[in-house]
Design a protein around this motif. Structure first.
Motif, PDB file in Angstrom:
ATOM      1  N   THR A 168       0.826  -1.217   0.000  1.00 55.95           N
ATOM      2  CA  THR A 168       0.000   0.000   0.000  1.00 55.95           C
ATOM      3  C   THR A 168       0.853   1.255   0.000  1.00 55.95           C
ATOM      4  N   SER A 169       2.000   1.223   0.665  1.00 57.62           N
ATOM      5  CA  SER A 169       2.857   2.411   0.681  1.00 57.62           C
ATOM      6  C   SER A 169       3.476   2.661  -0.698  1.00 57.62           C
ATOM      7  N   ILE A 170       3.785   1.601  -1.427  1.00 58.56           N
ATOM      8  CA  ILE A 170       4.374   1.745  -2.758  1.00 58.56           C
ATOM      9  C   ILE A 170       3.340   2.236  -3.770  1.00 58.56           C
ATOM     10  N   LEU A 171       2.118   1.734  -3.650  1.00 62.68           N
ATOM     11  CA  LEU A 171       1.103   1.962  -4.688  1.00 62.68           C
ATOM     12  C   LEU A 171       0.185   3.153  -4.438  1.00 62.68           C
ATOM     13  N   ARG A 172       0.335   3.811  -3.315  1.00 66.77           N
ATOM     14  CA  ARG A 172      -0.548   4.944  -2.993  1.00 66.77           C
ATOM     15  C   ARG A 172      -0.494   5.995  -4.109  1.00 66.77           C
ATOM     16  N   CYS A 173      -1.659   6.283  -4.680  1.00 67.03           N
ATOM     17  CA  CYS A 173      -1.849   7.305  -5.724  1.00 67.03           C
ATOM     18  C   CYS A 173      -1.050   7.011  -7.004  1.00 67.03           C
ATOM     19  N   GLN A 174      -0.762   5.761  -7.280  1.00 68.68           N
ATOM     20  CA  GLN A 174      -0.004   5.385  -8.475  1.00 68.68           C
ATOM     21  C   GLN A 174      -0.926   4.738  -9.514  1.00 68.68           C
ATOM     22  N   ASP A 175      -0.520   4.806 -10.768  1.00 73.63           N
ATOM     23  CA  ASP A 175      -1.174   4.052 -11.836  1.00 73.63           C
ATOM     24  C   ASP A 175      -0.454   2.709 -11.908  1.00 73.63           C
ATOM     25  N   VAL A 176      -1.219   1.630 -11.740  1.00 72.82           N
ATOM     26  CA  VAL A 176      -0.649   0.299 -11.578  1.00 72.82           C
ATOM     27  C   VAL A 176      -1.065  -0.608 -12.735  1.00 72.82           C
ATOM     28  N   ILE A 177      -0.117  -1.384 -13.232  1.00 68.97           N
ATOM     29  CA  ILE A 177      -0.367  -2.435 -14.207  1.00 68.97           C
ATOM     30  C   ILE A 177      -0.096  -3.744 -13.476  1.00 68.97           C
ATOM     31  N   GLU A 178      -1.072  -4.651 -13.445  1.00 74.67           N
ATOM     32  CA  GLU A 178      -0.869  -5.939 -12.781  1.00 74.67           C
ATOM     33  C   GLU A 178      -0.940  -7.057 -13.805  1.00 74.67           C
ATOM     34  N   ILE A 179       0.132  -7.809 -13.920  1.00 71.06           N
ATOM     35  CA  ILE A 179       0.191  -8.970 -14.804  1.00 71.06           C
ATOM     36  C   ILE A 179       0.138 -10.210 -13.921  1.00 71.06           C
ATOM     37  N   GLY A 180      -0.883 -11.024 -14.156  1.00 72.02           N
ATOM     38  CA  GLY A 180      -1.111 -12.193 -13.316  1.00 72.02           C
ATOM     39  C   GLY A 180      -2.077 -11.860 -12.196  1.00 72.02           C
ATOM     40  N   CYS A 181      -3.210 -11.237 -12.555  1.00 70.91           N
ATOM     41  CA  CYS A 181      -4.149 -10.734 -11.537  1.00 70.91           C
ATOM     42  C   CYS A 181      -4.971 -11.830 -10.873  1.00 70.91           C
ATOM     43  N   ASP A 182      -4.909 -13.058 -11.398  1.00 71.43           N
ATOM     44  CA  ASP A 182      -5.640 -14.179 -10.826  1.00 71.43           C
ATOM     45  C   ASP A 182      -7.134 -13.857 -10.806  1.00 71.43           C
ATOM     46  N   VAL A 183      -7.801 -13.894  -9.651  1.00 71.98           N
ATOM     47  CA  VAL A 183      -9.250 -13.636  -9.595  1.00 71.98           C
ATOM     48  C   VAL A 183      -9.571 -12.188  -9.240  1.00 71.98           C
ATOM     49  N   GLY A 184      -8.553 -11.324  -9.193  1.00 71.21           N
ATOM     50  CA  GLY A 184      -8.776  -9.895  -8.989  1.00 71.21           C
ATOM     51  C   GLY A 184      -8.871  -9.430  -7.560  1.00 71.21           C
ATOM     52  N   ARG A 185      -8.633 -10.309  -6.609  1.00 67.61           N
ATOM     53  CA  ARG A 185      -8.779  -9.921  -5.196  1.00 67.61           C
ATOM     54  C   ARG A 185      -7.748  -8.865  -4.800  1.00 67.61           C
ATOM     55  N   ARG A 186      -6.497  -9.052  -5.200  1.00 68.01           N
ATOM     56  CA  ARG A 186      -5.467  -8.071  -4.859  1.00 68.01           C
ATOM     57  C   ARG A 186      -5.773  -6.724  -5.515  1.00 68.01           C
ATOM     58  N   ALA A 187      -6.180  -6.754  -6.799  1.00 71.91           N
ATOM     59  CA  ALA A 187      -6.499  -5.508  -7.509  1.00 71.91           C
ATOM     60  C   ALA A 187      -7.664  -4.789  -6.836  1.00 71.91           C
ATOM     61  N   ALA A 188      -8.683  -5.537  -6.432  1.00 75.65           N
ATOM     62  CA  ALA A 188      -9.835  -4.919  -5.771  1.00 75.65           C
ATOM     63  C   ALA A 188      -9.413  -4.236  -4.473  1.00 75.65           C
TER      64      ALA A 188
END
Length: 165
Positions: free
Chosen positions: A34-54
């Motif tokens: 969360t500290s790394i991704l705060r207010c960032q535009d993120v690309i996730e490769i290997g999102c699985d079922v989307g739980r982390r992205a959500a």
């Protein structure tokens, strides 16, 4: 921040994906991510079922995610919809312009990563790459040879920052 992300019932009933879901990493408000991704535009490769992205959508500005398996992308779309996430989209395939818009690239090494996505790393599309899961020597070599440096301040994961031009 909500700690409980809902997933489709079909996910928990799937004999393979449901089993993986019970052992996958939980993301929390105290997560180093969360500290790394705060207010960032993120690309996730290997999102699985989307739980982390959500979950991470609560701190990231925007997330574009994909997975090599269509079934998991469908589950990810359902997870995103169930949790009323507005700043996250699941795509069948990432285009170069999608990669160019990202600040941070999340690579889930527990999911297959296509050669096309590995090749895109050499174009240094983002300022940071975070590898979630085991880091193979081959993947580390690809990332380092693309001009990224290992960021040792993040001891919980393999984080690489783009070298200054």
């Amino acid at each position: 921040m909500s700690d409980k992300i809902k997933v489709p019932e079909a996910v928990t009933k799937d004999p393979i994906i449901g089993q993986e879901l019970t052992v996958s990493e939980e993301v929390s408000a105290e997560s180093w991510l969360t500290s790394i991704l705060r207010c960032q535009d993120v690309i996730e490769i290997g999102c699985d079922v989307g739980r982390r992205a959500a979950y991470l959508s609560q701190v990231a500005r925007r997330i574009v995610c994909t997975d090599t398996e269509a079934k998991r992308r469908t589950f990810a779309e359902q997870t995103i919809a169930m949790n009323r996430v507005c700043n996250t989209v699941v795509v069948d395939d990432l285009k170069p312009e999608d990669l160019a818009l990202g600040d941070v690239l999340l690579l889930n090494s527990r999911r297959p990563i296509s050669q096309k996505h590995l090749d895109a790393i050499s174009d240094r599309p983002t300022r940071m790459i975070v590898v979630l899961g085991p880091l193979s020597k081959e993947l580390a070599r690809d990332i380092l040879s693309a001009g990224y440096e290992y960021c040792s301040e993040f001891s919980r994961g393999a984080v690489f920052c783009a070298e200054a031009a």
